[in-house]
Design a protein around this motif. Structure first.
Motif, short mmCIF file in Angstrom:
data_model
loop_
_atom_site.label_atom_id
_atom_site.label_comp_id
_atom_site.label_asym_id
_atom_site.label_seq_id
_atom_site.Cartn_x
_atom_site.Cartn_y
_atom_site.Cartn_z
N ALA A 44 4.50 -11.22 -0.02
CA ALA A 44 3.74 -10.82 0.82
C ALA A 44 4.95 -10.66 2.42
O ALA A 44 4.07 -9.10 2.88
N GLN A 45 5.03 -11.77 2.90
CA GLN A 45 6.23 -11.03 4.41
C GLN A 45 6.74 -9.79 3.85
O GLN A 45 7.50 -9.66 5.15
N ARG A 48 5.65 -7.29 3.75
CA ARG A 48 5.77 -6.10 5.21
C ARG A 48 6.26 -5.02 6.50
O ARG A 48 6.36 -4.62 6.65
N THR A 49 7.73 -6.58 6.23
CA THR A 49 8.68 -6.02 7.13
C THR A 49 9.38 -4.57 6.26
O THR A 49 10.09 -4.00 6.65
N THR A 51 8.13 -2.75 5.10
CA THR A 51 7.08 -1.13 4.75
C THR A 51 8.12 0.59 5.16
O THR A 51 8.06 1.04 4.28
N PRO A 82 0.90 3.41 4.91
CA PRO A 82 1.25 1.53 5.85
C PRO A 82 -0.82 0.70 5.23
O PRO A 82 -0.26 -0.46 4.97
N ILE A 85 0.19 -0.45 1.87
CA ILE A 85 1.15 -1.79 1.25
C ILE A 85 0.48 -2.85 1.63
O ILE A 85 0.98 -3.71 2.03
N GLU A 86 0.15 -2.21 3.65
CA GLU A 86 -0.54 -3.88 4.12
C GLU A 86 -1.56 -4.92 3.22
O GLU A 86 -1.83 -5.96 2.83
N ALA A 89 0.21 -6.84 0.00
CA ALA A 89 0.87 -8.24 0.90
C ALA A 89 -0.63 -8.86 0.83
O ALA A 89 -0.30 -10.09 0.93
N ALA A 90 -1.39 -8.36 1.13
CA ALA A 90 -2.64 -8.97 1.90
C ALA A 90 -2.77 -9.44 0.02
O ALA A 90 -3.44 -10.35 0.37
N ASP A 93 -1.42 -12.20 -0.60
CA ASP A 93 -1.85 -13.70 -0.08
C ASP A 93 -2.68 -14.16 -0.55
O ASP A 93 -3.21 -15.98 -0.55
#
Lengths: 426, 426
Positions: A44-45, A48-49, A51, A82, A85-86, A89-90, A93
């Motif tokens: 997930a991280q 984000r990185t 993106t 964005p 993409i978030e 990632a969520a 999680d």
């Protein structure tokens, strides 16, 4: 290079992917929950990185799709933002936070001879995922397979090739950060469509199950050609049956939601069945409500008579999945006729009865042969998240192993552990 | 009649059988437990009453098989006696006494929005059973399918054609007596081997799953050609691993039973793995015990050195299912080597570790990827009856849906029943 040599190269590449997935699956099957969850968190991280990289790759895919004259709805599915993409990632999680199904004891009992039996969840092994334009499936499907201890072989659509590859690079970073094998989630590194055929053939026994994610054309091809089991639904021709004892206000709310909340999902209602007993009271308000919400209604003669805006339904309408703001509507003579209609025209996906009559509700629940049957609730609840599964890789209408929403538990198998102290069989 | 016309006739016959099974399955799915159990009881009684007819039919099959020069072991499987017929009838009574799996609630939960979910067992639908010489499979398989609410399409071996037909007539009487459709259990009424191909193709979608009952040749053909799911095991290359912390007396008892109780069943041990740490103490007694029980031992060099009667094992021995009084034996360097050997040569069926070391036992249970893994108990417990399932239709080594003994529960699917009071999805 000749075509034959190219084909042989592809076969070799695909068999190698299968063999590496099989090897990774052995490690994954024994990976502790904390390690898998750490990988999911790191993935997930990493997404984000990454993106900017993912957006850049997606822009290239979009440019090429536009140059190819691709339709707008396709471009919408392909496009990443964005926010999307978030959300991806969520989602990772969320999967990290789910209970680990692997190792859980489904049943335990002891026999009179003292043998202690346990039925314990284990991973299936290797899951092949074949999808189309949506690049987010790369992350969603990879994460669910990983959580259930399975290796994944992902094959995205050729139009989303760069986007999926960029997302996959982030997943690989997460696996590496947690010390899990890079081959736990592989992506087929070629646009060659023959790769799909190789996966459907099972990669020499390396693939245990295939999950297609996409339109009816893809699912139909996978179901027809796969030599390995498939978790899928071809279509969701979902019915709402307004029974003789239905509450009108409840029916208006539920029918509107079932049809119009989102029209493009498999759990959206496609056919409204209205009991003849409530034609006088319920038909007109329900039809008017749908029309006023912007839904076209295609009805039988009685439904047409209820409102001049209703157009005639043809025989084909009863077996059509519109995935749009259109509904077919029919008056039926009682619950038997409703159940018979659903059996004949439905897709064994999700069907609902609206009634205040408990006996009728129980009959419908028992007799309608669908993965999901509901009483007094919207068919749009056909979703793993709404079931409380946390996430789903899809919905299955087959009857073996997985049926309904396919979450992490349905991505597992089981084994029997038997503990004795020297027992022999008589 | 031309060959083409005959083939078309057969196709029509088989498709009709499939369609009738599908119709019967709808009735069976809703049949109360008492009605199914009454049918099973009546079937048992009808078999007892029909004993003379069944014996007469069997005598004809036996005479023809002898005239064809059939092998003795085959004749033994084909032959029916009054005792074997009584055992068949008693087996039906056992199935009648089992709990009905259909309708049982596997899981139930309520979501925060008040929707109440139930995961409920339902029948699979239509089960195809393809078997060979044993006529009793007609009754055993038919009964288990019926109990689970499935229609059965039975295809026996052509050599047992008359015996199976006579048994099937008794089953039909039982169905009729209980008011269940005659098509609930059908038998393919032709010796034409093309009928098997038609079943493997699924009879136009009418067959949900196929269970082959017979030798490796039959199972291999079914697994290779079936276009529908198959519950089966190809072979049982079962291992007993005598760990460094194994109790010698326990090991002698369990190894003897695992190998010699019955050598012809799939749960019989085929390979003995002995930890190098106990070569000095355990190897000689175990090998001598096996040899003295009449079991040939084929060993690696260390095992050969333990007793002059041991013959050399070749590479092929490690992957051979003898189904006879023969065992392969090998010394392994610890539990990792034992697990690696089982992974490489085994058939994912049933494997056992003998040890007093709980940590070693748990590692073996977790890491050996077989349907059944045992600690300190005989591999011959690989049987639905021994698991407490009452009866089994076979043992599966696949990982989807059914794994291990396939009893009535494994012959069911499930659906989700969802009860609301007007919930709509946000």
């Amino acid at each position: 290079m000749t075509a034959v040599a190219a084909r042989s190269d592809l076969d070799g590449l695909m068999l190698d992917i299968g063999a590496r997935a099989r090897t990774a699956a052995k490690t994954l099957a024994l990976a502790p929950a904390a390690q898998k969850d750490a990988a999911l968190g790191a993935m997930a991280q990493a997404i984000r990185t990454a993106t900017p990289d993912i957006l850049a790759a997606n822009a290239e895919d979009m440019a090429q799709a536009r140059a190819n004259g691709t339709a707008g709805s396709f471009l919408d599915r392909l496009e990443l933002t964005p926010a999307r993409i978030e959300a991806m990632a969520a989602g990772l999680d969320v999967v990290a936070g789910l209970p680990d199904p692997v190792g859980s004891v489904i049943a335990a009992w002891t026999r009179p001879n003292g043998l202690a039996f346990e039925r314990v969840r284990v991973p299936i092994g290797v899951v092949g995922v074949i999808y189309e334009s949506r690049p987010n499936v790369t992350a969603d499907a990879g994460a669910l397979c990983l959580k259930a201890g399975n290796a994944a072989i992902l094959r995205g659509g050729s139009e989303s090739f760069r986007s999926a590859a960029a997302i996959h690079r982030a997943l690989a970073q997460g696996l590496k950060a947690a010390g899990l094998p890079a081959d736990a989630i592989q992506i087929v590194p070629t646009r060659d469509r023959a790769a799909v055929g190789a996966m459907l053939a099972g990669l020499g026994g390396a693939i245990d199950v295939i999950v297609p994610r996409g339109g009816k054309g893809l699912v139909a091809r996978v179901q027809a050609e796969a030599r390995v089991p498939v978790f899928a639904h071809l279509e969701g021709i979902c019915h709402v049956y307004v029974h003789a004892a239905a509450d009108l206000e409840l029916a208006k709310n539920v029918v509107l939601n079932a049809k119009m909340r989102r029209t493009g999902i498999c759990g959206a209602a496609e056919t409204l069945l209205i009991d003849r007993a409530v034609v006088a009271t319920h038909l007109k308000p329900l039809v008017a409500m749908l029309l006023e919400a912007g839904c076209a209604v295609r009805g039988d003669e009685t439904v047409q008579a209820a409102d001049p805006r209703v157009t005639p339904a043809t025989e084909a309408d009863w077996s059509t999945e519109y995935l749009d703001a259109i509904i077919s509507a029919k008056v039926v003579d009682g619950i038997d006729a409703a159940i018979a209609h659903i059996e004949r025209y439905g897709s064994h996906h999700t069907d609902a009865i609206l009634t205040e009559d408990a006996a009728a509700a129980e009959r419908f629940l028992a007799e309608v042969d669908s993965a999901i049957v509901l009483v007094n609730a919207s068919t749009q609840f056909a979703d793993g998240g709404e079931f409380g599964f946390g996430a789903e890789i899809g919905i299955a209408t087959g009857k073996l192993h997985a049926r309904g929403p396919v979450g992490v538990e349905q991505l597992t198998s089981f084994k029997y552990k038997v503990r004795g102290h020297g027992q022999t069989r008589a």
